[in-house]
Write a protein that holds these residues in place. Structure first.
Motif: not given
Length: 659
Positions: A86-88, A92-93, A103-110, A127-129
């Motif tokens: 969900s977080l990833m 992307i969204t 976007s980076y905040i969501y990646y950090q949480q994921a 990492f790819i995202n």
């Protein structure tokens, strides 16, 4: 590589805090799972995520709402894969809306959830995202650094999957952006070999598209056409809609380069008809823009204006900036050719402003490069001056050797001091480790004592049953046989029917005693079916209604483990029958991702848990649960019934051979 190190250092610095918060959430969830919160079905969560992914480009707000709901439900039942995915996808969204910071905040949480996820591909997908987001921002150096790092990560672990092939496609895309077409071809060839070998068709379409683009830039249109066409065939065969649009757009662009506008128009129109729910850049903006160019070239001004306005409108709705300057330039050309000079001037102003913005970025880059060269020259000059100063002061340095020796001695003493501190630290660690080992041994001793106590009670009960039940019956049979023998000796009639009934009763009692040692029904039917039969017998033979609810598929365990669980449930029901005066009992058994949970609720009179904690029955239950390294808790109030919660670690149960 140093920049990449700092990026991941920032992520890793938050892992500890994230895990602590996650652990607290897990504790809350465990307490609420069967009371005020109904656990969400993981299938439903997956449907929410898939629906959110489909709406990403056409309704990003709705997409984000669905993904946030999936993340909330996943957190409630500590479904790690659901939280991570969900977080990833939220990241992307956010990227699709140009909200790169969020976007980076969501990646950090994921990140912490991806790291502990059972799906090992989630971490590399994250990492790819991150690399893709850098690419969309135009930060190609950072994008390449992340992609190279992730590729090395997979190679070191010998992991060959779809992400492995995607990384080659992404690196090739970065090479194309920096006009390094031959290097792009090299990477596409390596990625193509992997994708074909392992039949990774989705990444293969990306790779072939990049390969075709490289050939197109190298003025090899025939090879470009072959790769685009194969990618289009694979996309249609496997129903990859977005990839199909990308190939059609690439083929149309290739036809435009070959001065074949009619063929180009056919490809762009096909791209529009594929789907309206994909990435608007491929599904609407690019095809409409190119259709407008073709129609403008063919002097079909009305159709050209219609297509270009569609591209402009979709550009504004999506927030995408690719081809923005090109679209306004094309509209300005259209207005100029149709004599609408005022409108043409307005669009040229917009185009010029966008171009100036791009040019200013190029100027800033050039200035930065000049500044770097200047700083480098200044550093070289400074080094030369320092070298000259060293030469002139060499004699003075010789006089300071004494001070250097003193400093060296001080450093040696400091080193010894640090070694002393380190040894002291190691000793403390060893003492702490020994203490932990002693505590573990004490705990094992307590568990063994509990097991021995339970076995002793079982022997006492068995002896009592043999003495009071079977022994008494056998004594009665012996007495009847003696009387029958005496009557036969006196010539009186002998009736053997009572003796036969007594023998049948004794056989039944022996069977009951054997059943209590290891129920035959458990060996024949397994744990869950045996509990169903037991609960049905209780419901039909007493005034107590027992409702057994089994959620999810329950794994098969070792016979000794199933016997312990059977006895625990059996003893709980017997305690309710003896003490609770209840009419209804609900038993819930649920297997989660890493736990087996049993909860028993009754509507009886309840009791004071502090007073009952020292009772023999309660201690026996606690002993059985602790034998399987489980968690046991009881909540009860007088006149408000009782709730018993038991939780076992699923991995410990599965690897337990004997108890």
């Amino acid at each position: 590589m140093r920049k990449l190190f700092y990026i991941f250092l920032l992520i890793f610095s938050l892992v500890s805090a994230s895990r602590n918060a996650m652990a607290q959430d897990f504790k809350k969830v465990r307490q609420q799972t069967f009371t005020d919160v109904q656990p969400a079905d993981t299938v439903y969560i997956k449907k929410l995520i898939n629906a959110g992914m489909k709406l990403r480009w056409i309704k990003p707000d709705s997409s984000m709402a669905l993904l946030q709901k999936a993340e909330t439900l996943s957190t409630q039942i500590h479904y790690i894969n659901g939280i991570a995915k969900s977080l990833m996808n939220m990241g992307i969204t956010a990227m699709s809306q140009d909200n790169y910071k969020q976007s980076y905040i969501y990646y950090q949480q994921a990140y912490p959830y991806c790291k502990i996820s059972t799906n090992k591909s989630y971490l590399t997908t994250l990492f790819i995202n991150i690399g893709t987001t850098y690419y969309y921002q135009g930060l190609y150096d950072k994008a390449a650094a992340v992609e190279y790092f992730t590729l090395q990560y997979l190679k070191q672990r010998n992991i060959i999957d779809a992400n492995y092939a995607i990384l080659y496609a992404n690196i090739a895309a970065v090479m194309l952006t920096s006009d390094q077409y031959q290097k792009a071809l090299d990477y596409t060839r390596e990625g193509e070999a992997v994708a074909r070998k392992y039949k990774l068709y989705n990444p293969l379409t990306y790779i072939l598209n990049n390969k075709g683009t490289a050939y197109q830039k190298l003025n090899q249109p025939q090879l470009a056409y072959q790769n685009f066409s194969e990618a289009l065939e694979i996309s249609r065969q496997h129903k990859f809609k977005e990839e199909e649009q990308a190939q059609l757009n690439s083929l149309g662009d290739l036809m435009l380069d070959a001065n074949q506008p009619e063929k180009a128009l056919s490809y762009f129109e096909q791209s529009l008809r594929v789907s309206d729910s994909t990435n608007p850049l491929f599904g609407s903006i690019q095809p409409n823009y190119h259709i407008g160019l073709v129609q403008l070239k063919l002097k079909n001004y009305q159709k050209a204006e219609e297509a270009l306005r569609k591209a402009e409108s979709r550009l504004r709705q999506s927030g995408i900036h690719d081809n923005e300057a090109d679209i306004y330039e094309a509209i300005a050309d259209l207005y100029e050719q149709t004599g609408r000079y005022k409108e043409a001037l307005e669009k040229y102003h917009v185009y010029t402003k966008l171009k100036d913005s791009l040019l200013s970025k190029d100027k800033m880059k050039a200035i930065a490069q000049i500044e770097m060269k200047y700083n480098s020259a200044q550093k070289d000059k400074s080094l030369a001056e320092k070298q000259l100063l060293i030469n002139t002061q060499q004699n003075e340095l010789q006089q300071k050797n004494i001070w250097i020796a003193i400093a060296a001695g001080s450093i040696a003493l400091l080193f010894l001091f640090i070694i002393g501190i380190y040894r002291n630290y190691r000793n403390k660690q060893k003492i702490q480790s020994d203490r932990i080992h002693i505590l573990q041994q004490q705990r094992e001793i307590l568990q063994l004592k509990s097991i021995m106590h339970g076995e002793e009670q079982e022997r006492t009960r068995l002896a009592r049953e043999l003495h009071d039940g079977i022994g008494g019956m056998l004594a009665a049979i012996r007495m009847h046989l003696s009387m029958t023998q005496k009557r036969a000796a006196d010539g009186k009639n002998v009736d053997a029917e009572p003796i036969l009934h007594m023998i049948d009763d004794t056989i039944t009692e022996v069977r009951k005693t054997a059943h209590n040692l290891m129920p035959d029904i458990l060996l024949r039917h397994g744990l869950i079916q045996s509990l169903r039969i037991y609960c049905a017998n209780i419901s039909s033979g007493t005034g107590l209604h027992v409702d057994l609810q089994v959620h999810n598929e329950i794994s098969a365990f070792d016979t000794s483990v199933e016997l312990h669980i059977y006895r625990i449930v059996q003893e709980l029901i017997q305690n309710i029958i003896k003490h609770a005066q209840a009419t209804d009992v609900t038993i819930q058994i649920r297997q989660l991702e890493d736990a087996l949970v049993i909860m028993v609720e009754d509507n009886g009179t309840g009791f004071d848990t502090d007073e009952a904690a020292g009772g023999i029955g309660m201690k026996n239950l606690q002993s059985r649960v602790q034998t399987l390294q489980g968690i046991f808790s009881v909540e009860s109030e007088k006149d408000h019934g009782t709730t018993t919660y038991i939780e076992f670690n699923l991995h410990e149960l599965l690897k337990t051979a004997t108890v």
